[in-house]
Design a protein around this motif. Structure first.
Motif, short mmCIF file in Angstrom:
data_model
loop_
_atom_site.label_atom_id
_atom_site.label_comp_id
_atom_site.label_asym_id
_atom_site.label_seq_id
_atom_site.Cartn_x
_atom_site.Cartn_y
_atom_site.Cartn_z
N GLN A 65 0.84 -1.19 0.00
CA GLN A 65 0.00 0.00 0.00
C GLN A 65 0.88 1.25 0.00
O GLN A 65 1.79 1.37 0.82
CB GLN A 65 -0.92 0.02 1.23
N PHE A 66 0.59 2.12 -0.94
CA PHE A 66 1.34 3.38 -1.09
C PHE A 66 0.44 4.53 -0.64
O PHE A 66 -0.68 4.66 -1.15
CB PHE A 66 1.76 3.58 -2.54
N ILE A 67 0.92 5.33 0.28
CA ILE A 67 0.10 6.46 0.77
C ILE A 67 0.91 7.76 0.64
O ILE A 67 2.01 7.88 1.18
CB ILE A 67 -0.28 6.27 2.25
N ILE A 68 0.34 8.68 -0.10
CA ILE A 68 0.96 10.01 -0.20
C ILE A 68 0.13 10.97 0.65
O ILE A 68 -1.09 11.02 0.52
CB ILE A 68 0.99 10.51 -1.66
N THR A 69 0.80 11.71 1.50
CA THR A 69 0.12 12.73 2.29
C THR A 69 0.36 14.07 1.62
O THR A 69 1.51 14.43 1.33
CB THR A 69 0.67 12.77 3.73
N MET A 70 -0.73 14.78 1.36
CA MET A 70 -0.60 16.08 0.68
C MET A 70 -1.50 17.11 1.36
O MET A 70 -2.36 16.76 2.17
CB MET A 70 -1.01 15.95 -0.79
N ASP A 71 -1.29 18.36 1.00
CA ASP A 71 -2.17 19.40 1.50
C ASP A 71 -3.52 19.25 0.80
O ASP A 71 -3.58 19.07 -0.42
CB ASP A 71 -1.59 20.79 1.19
N ARG A 72 -4.59 19.34 1.57
CA ARG A 72 -5.93 19.14 1.01
C ARG A 72 -6.24 20.19 -0.06
O ARG A 72 -7.00 19.94 -1.00
CB ARG A 72 -6.94 19.25 2.16
N GLN A 73 -5.66 21.38 0.09
CA GLN A 73 -5.99 22.47 -0.82
C GLN A 73 -5.34 22.29 -2.20
O GLN A 73 -5.80 22.87 -3.18
CB GLN A 73 -5.54 23.80 -0.21
N ALA A 74 -4.29 21.47 -2.27
CA ALA A 74 -3.57 21.32 -3.56
C ALA A 74 -4.38 20.46 -4.52
O ALA A 74 -5.29 19.74 -4.11
CB ALA A 74 -2.21 20.69 -3.32
N SER A 75 -4.02 20.56 -5.81
CA SER A 75 -4.77 19.84 -6.83
C SER A 75 -4.49 18.34 -6.75
O SER A 75 -3.34 17.91 -6.85
CB SER A 75 -4.38 20.41 -8.19
N PRO A 76 -5.54 17.51 -6.54
CA PRO A 76 -5.29 16.07 -6.40
C PRO A 76 -4.87 15.39 -7.69
O PRO A 76 -4.23 14.35 -7.67
CB PRO A 76 -6.64 15.52 -5.91
N GLN A 77 -5.24 16.01 -8.83
CA GLN A 77 -4.97 15.34 -10.11
C GLN A 77 -3.48 15.08 -10.33
O GLN A 77 -3.07 13.98 -10.68
CB GLN A 77 -5.54 16.18 -11.25
N LYS A 78 -2.69 16.11 -10.07
CA LYS A 78 -1.25 15.95 -10.30
C LYS A 78 -0.63 14.95 -9.33
O LYS A 78 0.29 14.23 -9.67
CB LYS A 78 -0.55 17.30 -10.18
N VAL A 79 -1.18 14.93 -8.10
CA VAL A 79 -0.65 14.00 -7.11
C VAL A 79 -1.01 12.56 -7.52
O VAL A 79 -0.21 11.64 -7.35
CB VAL A 79 -1.15 14.36 -5.70
N SER A 80 -2.20 12.39 -8.09
CA SER A 80 -2.57 11.06 -8.57
C SER A 80 -1.63 10.61 -9.68
O SER A 80 -1.19 9.45 -9.72
CB SER A 80 -4.01 11.07 -9.10
N GLU A 81 -1.31 11.54 -10.57
CA GLU A 81 -0.35 11.20 -11.64
C GLU A 81 1.02 10.88 -11.04
O GLU A 81 1.70 9.95 -11.47
CB GLU A 81 -0.23 12.37 -12.62
N ALA A 82 1.38 11.67 -10.02
CA ALA A 82 2.67 11.43 -9.36
C ALA A 82 2.68 10.05 -8.70
O ALA A 82 3.69 9.34 -8.73
CB ALA A 82 2.92 12.52 -8.32
#
Lengths: 292, 387
Positions: A65-82
């Motif tokens: 399982q891979f979990i990325i923690t990000m700021d909620r305000q940032a765009s999720p699309q790019k993080v999904s691609e990342a």
């Protein structure tokens, strides 16, 4: 803004790289919760969970399982691609190990390099908000065009401006947005500020400007960027009658920091403030929680 | 010649970002400050709902920009939405007012999988010629476009359609949502359609005011030349016999199924009109038969290119190449592919029938009949299309 990655296998963390820790939360309990949700996901499917001002993006592959923690305000699309890119990289390097018991004795720490390279490809969006003439463009140029020297003449910004800022913020780079501060442009801010993670509220340290910020700027910022982190710049500290940074901050309900943006030697202080805001090593406020 | 063509999209983290440009090295007019300002000018005071696609021209000290903005609509998120044509300070951006929206529409329609990126250099080369298009070529470009062709076909059958229905139709055709305004804008400009709001309907209504299609006409000047002995007798005889046979068949096909005959080859015929070299050849031949050597001089085409085009046109039954006894090659227009616009008289009765059968909203039918009345040739001084 990506803050951390955690990789779980059979309920254990086999790799973690935390760039900016999530404060004010029981991180390990949340990560266990997220990893158990991730375990139920189909192979290569991405899902996410929002808790407070954070978003946890997760994926399950090879029972890992891979979990990325990000700021909620940032765009999720790019993080999904990342995420897709990261997991592909990880599997290219460790697929054989992860499918056997070898993972229990493997050091995955070299993966940090790959992770941070991916993080650096997603700029962190910084918003410079405030009334016209408070020094937003001067701050933008002070940071991004040091050789030009701060502008000494006031030319109102039409609509907005932007510039990339690469400095000692590794692995982050900042995408700085200077918002047009004339009243007619404030209603346009919502078109520009989406996905802003950090907000720098710029004032000229006058009472009148503080009132304007509360009356005009706050409603837009609170609606559009409730989970962003904010500080106040009490600019023009050199002018007679300037309110102190503490006073400006107290009245606006956001920690305030003094500045003289028209002085080139304030550049280091300005960059340090930005860095400290990103890495959460100075006091800041969450926009949606600002109490005036 | 414009200095460059660039495609930009809005990126939440980065603002307007150049995603494709030609020539590759061009920087002028594409800096972050300028692109933010242009984005601001295009969207100022608009919301996602109110924003319409549109053309803007901007003058800066060192360059000028002609910009086409696709709108703030949700379906453009993450996709190309702005097209910049960078011009030098001596050029007039207004020259590109018709051409740039066409170029931009082609880019937006090929947005998926970055297909537009391959198109950009080609479109850049074409843009100069776009501005030199004749009114007929502009009409041909409408018919050549598959989405607009379907719209005209549909309207030629039923006269009127609601914008929401049209959106669905386009979606079925191309598999994605495309801004109807972008698609319809040149049709409105040409006077082929009109749009309007009808009380009680939630979306705009589109009406056909001129039917537009491409026909293979007989080339009267060529026939006249053949009959008046301006050609060697053997050439004239061969031509007249062949063109007569061809047009007899064509007429039979039209009588059997007008719609099928017209539309089955519309794309192919308009392709020839849109090819500038081929169109030059057709234009020369429309004035009468010509010897090949003379045609070469008139069109300024090299031998290989001319031969290639002539071969294509002959295969498409548009021209004939006939050698006389002295081995001189004569080029003749077997049939003249021409874009025709006509007043859609048949739609008056059709609309009345649809109204009587309650297959159309009564207000919409009444409004369309009024539109047809207003656009009747007797009501108009001139039906000439804008240059």
């Amino acid at each position: 803004m990506i803050r951390a990655i955690h990789i779980f296998k059979e309920g254990q963390i086999i790799f973690e790289d935390v760039i900016v820790p999530t404060k004010d939360l029981d991180t390990s309990a949340i990560l266990m919760l997220v990893s158990s949700s991730a375990r139920k996901l189909q192979e290569w499917k991405i899902d996410s969970m929002e808790i407070e001002r954070y978003r946890y993006v997760y994926l399950n592959s090879h029972n890992t399982q891979f979990i990325i923690t990000m700021d909620r305000q940032a765009s999720p699309q790019k993080v999904s691609e990342a995420m897709m890119s990261l997991v592909s990289k990880f599997m290219t390097a460790f697929e054989k190990i992860i499918d056997t018991n070898e993972w229990k004795t493997t050091d995955f720490s070299p993966f940090s390099l790959g992770f941070r390279a991916v993080v650096s490809r997603i700029p962190v969006k910084v918003i410079l908000a405030g009334h016209g003439g408070t020094g937003k463009t001067t701050l933008l140029e002070l940071a991004t065009l040091p050789s030009k020297g701060p502008p000494q003449e006031y030319i109102p910004t039409f609509f907005g401006d932007k510039a990339l800022l690469k400095a000692d913020f590794d692995p982050y780079i900042f995408s700085m947005f200077d918002l047009g501060g004339q009243d007619r442009f404030v209603q346009e801010w919502s078109k520009i500020i989406r996905s802003g993670v950090m907000v720098v509220i710029v004032t000229d340290s006058t009472q009148e400007n503080i009132e304007w910020t509360k009356r005009v700027a706050y409603p837009v910022l609170k609606t559009e960027l409730p989970y962003a982190r904010a500080i106040v710049i009490a600019n023009k500290q050199d002018l007679p009658g300037a309110l102190s940074p503490e006073e400006v901050g107290a009245q606006l309900g956001v920690p305030g920091y003094g500045m003289q943006a028209n002085q080139a030697d304030f550049r280091d202080r300005w960059l340090k403030l930005l860095k400290d805001l990103a890495f959460e090593t100075i006091e800041s406020a969450v926009v949606g929680e600002i109490i005036e | 010649m414009p200095e460059g063509l660039a495609v930009l999209k809005w990126d939440d983290e980065l603002g307007p970002v150049v995603v494709s440009k030609t020539p590759k090295k061009i920087k002028v007019g594409l800096d972050p400050t300028t692109s933010m300002r242009v984005y601001g000018i295009a969207t100022l005071g608009e919301t996602e709902e109110s924003q319409k696609p549109g053309f803007n021209s901007l003058v800066f000290p060192d360059f000028k920009l002609a910009v086409y903005y696709g709108g703030l609509n949700m379906h453009l998120k993450g996709l190309p939405s702005m097209v910049f044509l960078v011009l030098n300070p001596d050029e007039d951006p207004e020259v590109y007012k018709d051409a740039l929206p066409e170029i931009a529409t082609q880019i937006f329609m090929n947005a998926d999988d970055d297909k537009y990126k391959k198109l950009v250099p080609k479109l850049y080369k074409q843009i100069e010629r776009y501005t030199q298009m004749t009114p007929e070529q502009r009409q041909a470009s409408i018919i050549n476009d598959p989405v607009r062709r379907i719209i005209i076909q549909t309207l030629m059958k039923q006269g009127t359609i609601q914008s929401a229905e049209l959106e669905e139709m386009i979606f079925e055709e191309v598999g994605k949502k495309i801004d109807v305004d972008i698609i319809l804008s040149p049709l409105v400009k040409m006077g082929v359609i009109a749009t309007g709001w009808v009380e009680g309907l939630s979306s705009e209504v589109i009406y056909l005011t001129r039917a537009m299609f491409v026909l293979r006409k007989t080339s009267l000047d060529t026939i006249k030349a053949a009959r008046e002995e301006q050609l060697p007798a053997d050439v004239a005889e061969k031509f007249l016999q062949s063109t007569q046979e061809y047009h007899r068949d064509y007429l039979e096909r039209i009588r059997a199924d007008l719609f099928e005959t017209i539309w089955s080859e519309a794309e192919g015929l308009t392709k020839y009109i849109l090819d500038f070299d081929i169109y030059d050849i057709i234009q020369v031949l429309r004035t009468g038969p010509i010897e090949k050597e003379r045609l070469k001089v008139e069109t300024k085409l090299e031998d290989a290119k001319l031969n290639k085009h002539l071969k294509v046109l002959e295969k498409a039954n548009i021209i004939m190449r006939i050698k006389d006894k002295e081995r001189r090659q004569h080029i003749l227009l077997k049939c003249n592919p021409e874009v025709i616009t006509v007043y859609p008289e048949w739609l008056i009765q059709r609309t009345v029938d649809l109204y009587n059968d309650e297959e159309i909203v009564s207000q919409q039918a009444i409004h369309y009949l009024e539109v047809l009345k207003m656009s009747h040739p007797s009501q108009l001084e001139s039906m000439e299309l804008p240059e």
